[in-house]
Scaffold this active site. Structure first.
Site, mmCIF file in Angstrom:
data_model
loop_
_atom_site.group_PDB
_atom_site.id
_atom_site.type_symbol
_atom_site.label_atom_id
_atom_site.label_comp_id
_atom_site.label_asym_id
_atom_site.label_seq_id
_atom_site.Cartn_x
_atom_site.Cartn_y
_atom_site.Cartn_z
ATOM 1 N N PHE A 150 -8.720 -6.997 10.132
ATOM 2 C CA PHE A 150 -8.826 -8.445 9.917
ATOM 3 C C PHE A 150 -10.228 -8.880 9.509
ATOM 4 C CE2 PHE A 150 -5.355 -7.748 12.936
ATOM 5 C CZ PHE A 150 -4.310 -8.352 12.245
ATOM 6 N N LEU A 151 -11.099 -7.923 9.186
ATOM 7 C CA LEU A 151 -12.475 -8.307 8.855
ATOM 8 C C LEU A 151 -12.505 -9.215 7.630
ATOM 9 C CD1 LEU A 151 -13.444 -6.654 6.110
ATOM 10 C CD2 LEU A 151 -13.719 -4.788 7.703
ATOM 11 N N LYS A 152 -13.557 -10.059 7.596
ATOM 12 C CA LYS A 152 -13.769 -10.933 6.439
ATOM 13 C C LYS A 152 -14.954 -10.392 5.662
ATOM 14 C CE LYS A 152 -14.509 -14.557 9.145
ATOM 15 N NZ LYS A 152 -14.245 -14.013 10.475
ATOM 16 N N ASN A 209 -2.376 -13.150 6.755
ATOM 17 C CA ASN A 209 -2.922 -13.552 5.453
ATOM 18 C C ASN A 209 -2.064 -14.627 4.794
ATOM 19 O OD1 ASN A 209 -5.210 -12.088 5.612
ATOM 20 N ND2 ASN A 209 -4.623 -10.503 4.158
ATOM 21 N N PHE A 250 -10.040 -23.084 7.813
ATOM 22 C CA PHE A 250 -9.172 -22.855 6.652
ATOM 23 C C PHE A 250 -8.472 -24.128 6.178
ATOM 24 C CE2 PHE A 250 -10.068 -18.509 7.059
ATOM 25 C CZ PHE A 250 -9.767 -17.957 5.823
ATOM 26 N N GLY A 254 -10.260 -26.259 -2.582
ATOM 27 C CA GLY A 254 -11.190 -25.639 -3.529
ATOM 28 C C GLY A 254 -10.470 -25.253 -4.801
ATOM 29 N N GLY A 258 -8.866 -16.596 -3.771
ATOM 30 C CA GLY A 258 -8.969 -15.367 -4.558
ATOM 31 C C GLY A 258 -9.260 -14.213 -3.626
ATOM 32 N N CYS A 261 -7.545 -9.718 -1.001
ATOM 33 C CA CYS A 261 -6.460 -9.673 -0.009
ATOM 34 C C CYS A 261 -5.395 -10.754 -0.193
ATOM 35 C CB CYS A 261 -7.046 -9.761 1.391
ATOM 36 S SG CYS A 261 -7.987 -8.282 1.805
ATOM 37 N N LYS A 322 -16.109 -15.526 -2.848
ATOM 38 C CA LYS A 322 -16.626 -16.375 -1.765
ATOM 39 C C LYS A 322 -18.074 -15.987 -1.517
ATOM 40 C CE LYS A 322 -15.134 -13.616 2.195
ATOM 41 N NZ LYS A 322 -14.466 -13.648 3.480
HETATM 42 P P1 NAD Z 1 -11.760 -0.624 -1.998
HETATM 43 O O1 NAD Z 1 -11.146 -0.553 -3.339
HETATM 44 O O2 NAD Z 1 -13.081 -1.278 -1.815
HETATM 45 O O3 NAD Z 1 -11.886 0.862 -1.405
HETATM 46 C C1 NAD Z 1 -10.880 1.815 -1.488
HETATM 47 C C2 NAD Z 1 -11.546 3.177 -1.610
HETATM 48 O O4 NAD Z 1 -10.559 4.200 -1.529
HETATM 49 C C3 NAD Z 1 -12.253 3.391 -2.961
HETATM 50 O O5 NAD Z 1 -13.608 3.734 -2.723
HETATM 51 C C4 NAD Z 1 -11.494 4.552 -3.603
HETATM 52 O O6 NAD Z 1 -12.337 5.411 -4.365
HETATM 53 C C5 NAD Z 1 -10.949 5.259 -2.380
HETATM 54 N N1 NAD Z 1 -9.784 6.130 -2.642
HETATM 55 C C6 NAD Z 1 -8.692 5.889 -3.399
HETATM 56 N N2 NAD Z 1 -7.849 6.929 -3.369
HETATM 57 C C7 NAD Z 1 -8.402 7.857 -2.545
HETATM 58 C C8 NAD Z 1 -8.001 9.131 -2.083
HETATM 59 N N3 NAD Z 1 -6.833 9.663 -2.479
HETATM 60 N N4 NAD Z 1 -8.810 9.798 -1.264
HETATM 61 C C9 NAD Z 1 -9.994 9.272 -0.872
HETATM 62 N N5 NAD Z 1 -10.439 8.059 -1.269
HETATM 63 C C10 NAD Z 1 -9.641 7.341 -2.093
HETATM 64 O O7 NAD Z 1 -10.660 -1.323 -1.079
HETATM 65 P P2 NAD Z 1 -10.896 -2.147 0.288
HETATM 66 O O8 NAD Z 1 -11.236 -3.550 -0.033
HETATM 67 O O9 NAD Z 1 -11.756 -1.370 1.198
HETATM 68 O O10 NAD Z 1 -9.408 -2.175 0.856
HETATM 69 C C11 NAD Z 1 -8.807 -1.026 1.423
HETATM 70 C C12 NAD Z 1 -7.546 -1.449 2.144
HETATM 71 O O11 NAD Z 1 -7.875 -2.325 3.233
HETATM 72 C C13 NAD Z 1 -6.557 -2.226 1.276
HETATM 73 O O12 NAD Z 1 -5.251 -1.910 1.673
HETATM 74 C C14 NAD Z 1 -6.861 -3.659 1.619
HETATM 75 O O13 NAD Z 1 -5.764 -4.513 1.423
HETATM 76 C C15 NAD Z 1 -7.193 -3.563 3.089
HETATM 77 N N6 NAD Z 1 -8.054 -4.627 3.598
HETATM 78 C C16 NAD Z 1 -9.108 -5.075 2.857
HETATM 79 C C17 NAD Z 1 -9.927 -6.076 3.362
HETATM 80 C C18 NAD Z 1 -11.081 -6.599 2.557
HETATM 81 O O14 NAD Z 1 -11.600 -7.652 2.913
HETATM 82 N N7 NAD Z 1 -11.515 -5.927 1.513
HETATM 83 C C19 NAD Z 1 -9.678 -6.611 4.638
HETATM 84 C C20 NAD Z 1 -8.622 -6.116 5.370
HETATM 85 C C21 NAD Z 1 -7.812 -5.117 4.841
#
Ligand code: NAD
Length: 433
Positions: A150-152, A209, A250, A254, A258, A261, A322
């Site tokens: 749940f991080l932002k 979300n 929330f 705006g 975007g 997530c 953001k």
């Molecule tokens: P991201 O694209 O920043 O990072 C994903 C990483 O996975 C990339 O560095 C990519 O190179 C790597 N990767 C892909 N395939 C791989 C494999 N087979 N082996 C090893 N590494 C591999 O994505 P993110 O923002 O960190 O999001 C990751 C997940 O967490 C998503 O499902 C997202 O919905 C979820 N999530 C994201 C957030 C957010 O704020 N970004 C918050 C909560 C949950």
């Protein structure tokens, strides 16, 4: 504990660094060699406040390491977090290709009984698919856990170190006790670890979300109505947000939500529901309202410039979706810039940290300004898209002098409409007249 985090993006890197900070031995693995080479030298691929010192300190103390050798990283682990991307498929459903590829590798290379944690946001039923993919090869017992994150972005380290709650979907006592031990240092203030079944944990992330996106789309619609009937959405927001049943978070209108997530998770939830013939009317409307809202800044700017922006120079403040992040995935600024360019305008943009990301996405299609005032110089209009702190209280006289025409479109309601008009701006914002 020996932890392996597969995927070192926004989530994996924060999870890995924070788990190392509490004394675990953590390997962060990723298939991107450039990312890993940089991380080994404490060069972070993303901007996230507080993360760099955490990575540096834990790497120096040898609790945190980085590798592209995913197979080797799997062999030493008691707990493996899958934190790879789950981008939208062509039809909007979550693409599980990366998650399942990692699952296959875990099955092939695991060397002991372990807990496999899906940290990526994945639809209900994914833990079963991961379990099948691991089970095809596994020579040891393994336990699935769904642990949605749940991080932002922009406050990710704080959110992980001091979570409101930790949600853990488990199906065995083994997974339950390992995960409770791992998270104990993060909930010392009494915040709850909420154990549940795996399907409910997977659903919790999408429901959270979708609820947040609903609040935003709801307020954007109220803002539209406020403008037409002569009400002020800021007053309305304060009026409803002080109701304990509603709360103040929330409720800010705006230019549409975007980020990496909300758009993809709302879509994926709709697709999940369609696949089991349970139409989600409310969530579908949330997405539709957001699509419409993403055009609001372009429409307001065109109107303020008399109906055409062909040949105009437009200053854009804020590119990231953001503040406090360089993430531009699904950023409202991208929709706006596309529309401005298609209508024949030239764009000069400023963002405190996302310029490198904008250059990667947009190249030289727009101009990049060294400062926010530089962006405004000679422009026919200034549009505030992201509410970075440094845009909150600028020198308005300097802006007015810099602009060719004093048109200010405030996509985040940062400024006081009356003050702006008394300073001589043609000013418009969201839901205020
Ligand atoms: P991201 O694209 O920043 O990072 C994903 C990483 O996975 C990339 O560095 C990519 O190179 C790597 N990767 C892909 N395939 C791989 C494999 N087979 N082996 C090893 N590494 C591999 O994505 P993110 O923002 O960190 O999001 C990751 C997940 O967490 C998503 O499902 C997202 O919905 C979820 N999530 C994201 C957030 C957010 O704020 N970004 C918050 C909560 C949950």
């Amino acid at each position: 504990m020996n932890i392996t985090v597969v995927g070192s993006g926004y989530v994996g890197l924060v999870v890995g660094a924070c788990l190392a900070e509490t004394g675990n031995d953590v390997i962060c693995a990723d298939v991107d060699p450039k990312k890993i080479e940089g991380l080994k030298k404490n060069q972070l691929p993303i901007y996230e406040p507080g993360l760099e010192p955490l990575v540096e300190r834990n790497q120096a103390q040898k609790r945190l390491s980085f590798t592209t050798d995913v197979a080797a990283a799997i062999t030493s682990a008691n707990v493996i977090f899958i934190a790879v991307g789950t981008p939208p498929d062509e039809d909007g459903s979550a693409d599980l290709r990366h998650v399942l590829a990692v699952a296959e590798q875990i099955g092939q290379h695991m060397k002991r009984e372990l807990v496999i944690v899906t940290k990526s946001t994945v639809p209900v039923g994914t833990a079963g698919k991961v379990s099948d993919a691991v089970g095809k090869h596994a020579k040891h017992r393994f336990h699935m856990c769904s642990n949605p994150e749940f991080l932002k972005e922009g406050a990710a380290v704080d959110d992980f170190m001091k979570p409101d709650r930790v949600v853990l979907g488990v199906a065995s006592d083994f997974a339950r006790s390992v995960m409770a031990e791992l998270y104990a240092p993060f909930v010392r203030t009494g915040k709850p670890i909420i154990f549940m079944d795996i399907a409910s944990a997977e659903m919790t992330k999408y429901a959270a979300n979708a609820m947040l996106a609903t609040r935003i789309s709801f307020m954007n619609e109220i803002a539209r109505l406020c403008e037409t009937v002569g009400a002020n959405v800021d007053a309305v927001r304060r009026g409803i947000g002080s109701d304990d049943r509603i709360g103040p978070s929330f409720l800010f209108p705006g230019p549409g939500y975007g980020g990496s997530c909300f758009p993809k998770d709302v879509q994926a939830l709709i697709r999940t529901a369609q696949s089991v013939q349970v139409p989600l009317e409310v969530v579908s409307a949330v997405e539709k309202a957001n699509e419409r809202q993403k055009h609001v800044l372009f429409e307001k700017t065109t109107k303020a410039l008399g109906g055409s922006i062909k040949g105009a120079l437009i200053a854009v403040w804020g590119l990231a979706f953001k503040p406090q992040t360089d993430d531009m995935r699904e950023a409202p600024a991208l929709t706006l810039i596309d529309e401005l360019l298609a209508a024949g305008a030239t764009v000069k943009a400023h963002d405190p940290v996302a310029e490198h990301e904008a250059r990667r996405r947009l190249g030289e299609k727009i101009m990049y300004a060294d400062s926010n005032y530089d962006a405004a110089t000679g422009a026919d209009a200034l549009i505030v898209v992201t509410d970075w702190n440094e845009y909150r209280h600028p020198d308005f006289r300097r802006i007015k002098q810099a602009l060719k025409r004093p048109v200010l479109i405030d996509g985040r309601n940062l400024y006081d409409p009356q003050q702006m008009r008394s300073l001589g701006f043609t000013y418009d914002s969201i839901g205020r007249v």
